[in-house]
Design a protein around this motif. Sequence first.
Motif, PDB file in Angstrom:
ATOM      1  N   LEU A  60      13.848   7.496  -0.996  1.00  0.00           N
ATOM      2  CA  LEU A  60      12.984   7.649  -2.166  1.00  0.00           C
ATOM      3  C   LEU A  60      11.810   8.583  -1.900  1.00  0.00           C
ATOM      4  CD1 LEU A  60      13.063   4.026  -3.616  1.00  0.00           C
ATOM      5  CD2 LEU A  60      14.320   6.035  -4.418  1.00  0.00           C
ATOM      6  N   PRO A  61      11.097   8.449  -0.775  1.00  0.00           N
ATOM      7  CA  PRO A  61      10.045   9.435  -0.494  1.00  0.00           C
ATOM      8  C   PRO A  61      10.605  10.850  -0.341  1.00  0.00           C
ATOM      9  CG  PRO A  61       9.724   7.495   0.859  1.00  0.00           C
ATOM     10  CD  PRO A  61      11.068   7.348   0.187  1.00  0.00           C
ATOM     11  N   GLY A  62      11.808  10.970   0.183  1.00  0.00           N
ATOM     12  CA  GLY A  62      12.442  12.275   0.320  1.00  0.00           C
ATOM     13  C   GLY A  62      12.739  12.906  -1.031  1.00  0.00           C
ATOM     14  N   LYS A 120       0.839  -1.203   0.000  1.00  0.00           N
ATOM     15  CA  LYS A 120       0.000   0.000   0.000  1.00  0.00           C
ATOM     16  C   LYS A 120       0.870   1.248   0.000  1.00  0.00           C
ATOM     17  CE  LYS A 120      -4.032  -1.840   2.429  1.00  0.00           C
ATOM     18  NZ  LYS A 120      -4.816  -1.766   3.669  1.00  0.00           N
ATOM     19  N   GLN A 121       1.897   1.242   0.816  1.00  0.00           N
ATOM     20  CA  GLN A 121       2.796   2.395   0.886  1.00  0.00           C
ATOM     21  C   GLN A 121       3.525   2.595  -0.448  1.00  0.00           C
ATOM     22  OE1 GLN A 121       5.331   1.696   4.259  1.00  0.00           O
ATOM     23  NE2 GLN A 121       3.719   2.134   5.740  1.00  0.00           N
ATOM     24  N   TRP A 122       3.968   1.497  -1.059  1.00  0.00           N
ATOM     25  CA  TRP A 122       4.674   1.594  -2.331  1.00  0.00           C
ATOM     26  C   TRP A 122       3.744   2.132  -3.426  1.00  0.00           C
ATOM     27  CZ3 TRP A 122       9.352   2.190  -3.827  1.00  0.00           C
ATOM     28  CH2 TRP A 122       9.686   2.042  -5.171  1.00  0.00           C
ATOM     29  N   ARG A 123       2.512   1.658  -3.454  1.00  0.00           N
ATOM     30  CA  ARG A 123       1.550   2.152  -4.455  1.00  0.00           C
ATOM     31  C   ARG A 123       1.269   3.641  -4.257  1.00  0.00           C
ATOM     32  NH1 ARG A 123      -1.624  -3.042  -3.588  1.00  0.00           N
ATOM     33  NH2 ARG A 123      -0.832  -4.383  -5.240  1.00  0.00           N
ATOM     34  N   ALA A 124       1.142   4.075  -3.016  1.00  0.00           N
ATOM     35  CA  ALA A 124       0.919   5.495  -2.735  1.00  0.00           C
ATOM     36  C   ALA A 124       2.135   6.312  -3.158  1.00  0.00           C
ATOM     37  CB  ALA A 124       0.616   5.702  -1.251  1.00  0.00           C
ATOM     38  N   HIS A 125       3.317   5.782  -2.906  1.00  0.00           N
ATOM     39  CA  HIS A 125       4.554   6.450  -3.311  1.00  0.00           C
ATOM     40  C   HIS A 125       4.594   6.593  -4.834  1.00  0.00           C
ATOM     41  CE1 HIS A 125       8.835   7.407  -3.495  1.00  0.00           C
ATOM     42  NE2 HIS A 125       8.940   6.445  -4.397  1.00  0.00           N
ATOM     43  N   MET A 126       4.312   5.523  -5.552  1.00  0.00           N
ATOM     44  CA  MET A 126       4.360   5.567  -7.010  1.00  0.00           C
ATOM     45  C   MET A 126       3.264   6.458  -7.585  1.00  0.00           C
ATOM     46  SD  MET A 126       7.111   4.140  -7.741  1.00  0.00           S
ATOM     47  CE  MET A 126       6.949   4.331  -9.509  1.00  0.00           C
ATOM     48  N   ALA A 127       2.137   6.584  -6.901  1.00  0.00           N
ATOM     49  CA  ALA A 127       1.091   7.512  -7.344  1.00  0.00           C
ATOM     50  C   ALA A 127       1.606   8.950  -7.261  1.00  0.00           C
ATOM     51  CB  ALA A 127      -0.166   7.336  -6.502  1.00  0.00           C
ATOM     52  N   ARG A 128       2.376   9.253  -6.232  1.00  0.00           N
ATOM     53  CA  ARG A 128       2.989  10.584  -6.121  1.00  0.00           C
ATOM     54  C   ARG A 128       3.969  10.821  -7.264  1.00  0.00           C
ATOM     55  NH1 ARG A 128       5.844  11.204  -0.680  1.00  0.00           N
ATOM     56  NH2 ARG A 128       6.197  13.303  -1.478  1.00  0.00           N
ATOM     57  N   VAL A 129       4.742   9.801  -7.610  1.00  0.00           N
ATOM     58  CA  VAL A 129       5.699   9.925  -8.713  1.00  0.00           C
ATOM     59  C   VAL A 129       4.947  10.188 -10.014  1.00  0.00           C
ATOM     60  CG1 VAL A 129       7.431   8.703 -10.101  1.00  0.00           C
ATOM     61  CG2 VAL A 129       7.466   8.508  -7.605  1.00  0.00           C
ATOM     62  N   LYS A 130       3.866   9.458 -10.250  1.00  0.00           N
ATOM     63  CA  LYS A 130       3.100   9.613 -11.490  1.00  0.00           C
ATOM     64  C   LYS A 130       2.407  10.970 -11.576  1.00  0.00           C
ATOM     65  CE  LYS A 130       2.454   4.717 -12.251  1.00  0.00           C
ATOM     66  NZ  LYS A 130       1.539   3.587 -12.236  1.00  0.00           N
ATOM     67  N   GLU A 187       8.577  17.467  -5.623  1.00  0.00           N
ATOM     68  CA  GLU A 187       7.302  18.181  -5.511  1.00  0.00           C
ATOM     69  C   GLU A 187       7.529  19.656  -5.171  1.00  0.00           C
ATOM     70  OE1 GLU A 187       4.331  14.515  -4.183  1.00  0.00           O
ATOM     71  OE2 GLU A 187       5.347  15.676  -2.625  1.00  0.00           O
ATOM     72  N   GLU A 188       8.487  19.913  -4.307  1.00  0.00           N
ATOM     73  CA  GLU A 188       8.835  21.297  -3.965  1.00  0.00           C
ATOM     74  C   GLU A 188       9.396  22.030  -5.184  1.00  0.00           C
ATOM     75  OE1 GLU A 188      11.505  21.151  -0.608  1.00  0.00           O
ATOM     76  OE2 GLU A 188      10.018  20.102   0.615  1.00  0.00           O
ATOM     77  N   GLY A 189      10.198  21.342  -5.980  1.00  0.00           N
ATOM     78  CA  GLY A 189      10.746  21.935  -7.193  1.00  0.00           C
ATOM     79  C   GLY A 189       9.664  22.279  -8.200  1.00  0.00           C
ATOM     80  N   VAL A 190       8.692  21.382  -8.347  1.00  0.00           N
ATOM     81  CA  VAL A 190       7.570  21.639  -9.246  1.00  0.00           C
ATOM     82  C   VAL A 190       6.797  22.864  -8.766  1.00  0.00           C
ATOM     83  CG1 VAL A 190       5.351  20.751 -10.081  1.00  0.00           C
ATOM     84  CG2 VAL A 190       7.349  19.248 -10.022  1.00  0.00           C
ATOM     85  N   ALA A 191       6.526  22.915  -7.467  1.00  0.00           N
ATOM     86  CA  ALA A 191       5.775  24.034  -6.898  1.00  0.00           C
ATOM     87  C   ALA A 191       6.515  25.365  -7.086  1.00  0.00           C
ATOM     88  CB  ALA A 191       5.506  23.796  -5.417  1.00  0.00           C
ATOM     89  N   ALA A 192       7.846  25.298  -7.093  1.00  0.00           N
ATOM     90  CA  ALA A 192       8.652  26.504  -7.269  1.00  0.00           C
ATOM     91  C   ALA A 192       8.857  26.846  -8.745  1.00  0.00           C
ATOM     92  CB  ALA A 192      10.010  26.327  -6.586  1.00  0.00           C
ATOM     93  N   GLY A 193       8.341  25.986  -9.635  1.00  0.00           N
ATOM     94  CA  GLY A 193       8.454  26.239 -11.067  1.00  0.00           C
ATOM     95  C   GLY A 193       9.830  25.961 -11.643  1.00  0.00           C
ATOM     96  N   LYS A 194      10.597  25.093 -10.989  1.00  0.00           N
ATOM     97  CA  LYS A 194      11.947  24.765 -11.453  1.00  0.00           C
ATOM     98  C   LYS A 194      11.931  23.509 -12.308  1.00  0.00           C
ATOM     99  CE  LYS A 194      14.348  26.861  -7.592  1.00  0.00           C
ATOM    100  NZ  LYS A 194      15.348  26.694  -6.545  1.00  0.00           N
TER     101      LYS A 194
END
Length: 108
Positions: A52-54, A11-21, A60-67
């Motif tokens: 990996l979650p880190g 479950k944790q791995w699937r949630a992690h990969m959903a964040r990646v996607k 995600e922070e980079g995306v939010a900052a537009g980098k």
Amino acid sequence: MGIQDIIEGKKQWRAHMARVKALPQDYQIVYKEMQRYLFKVGPIDLPDGLLLPGIVDFFEEGVAAGKGVLQLTGNDVAAFCDDLVKDSPTFAEVYQQSISGERGTAEK
């Protein structure tokens, strides 16, 4: 490890990969390359650790900052990965130590 632990891990791995996607395509490509590299040479505690979650948090922070992803990692993504795991024992180091130990005992 019981069945509940395995189910929870999946479950944790699937949630992690959903964040990646959910990341932009260029971030996904770099993440997958980093993941592949780290699974080959990375730290022993990689599957159970927070690395990996880190990385996903960082992206995600980079995306939010537009980098762009390479603004975060630099052009040499392998060097970036090496820097992340520089203080952690890796599979490659353990393997080298086992070979050195075998040679040491065989030479005696």
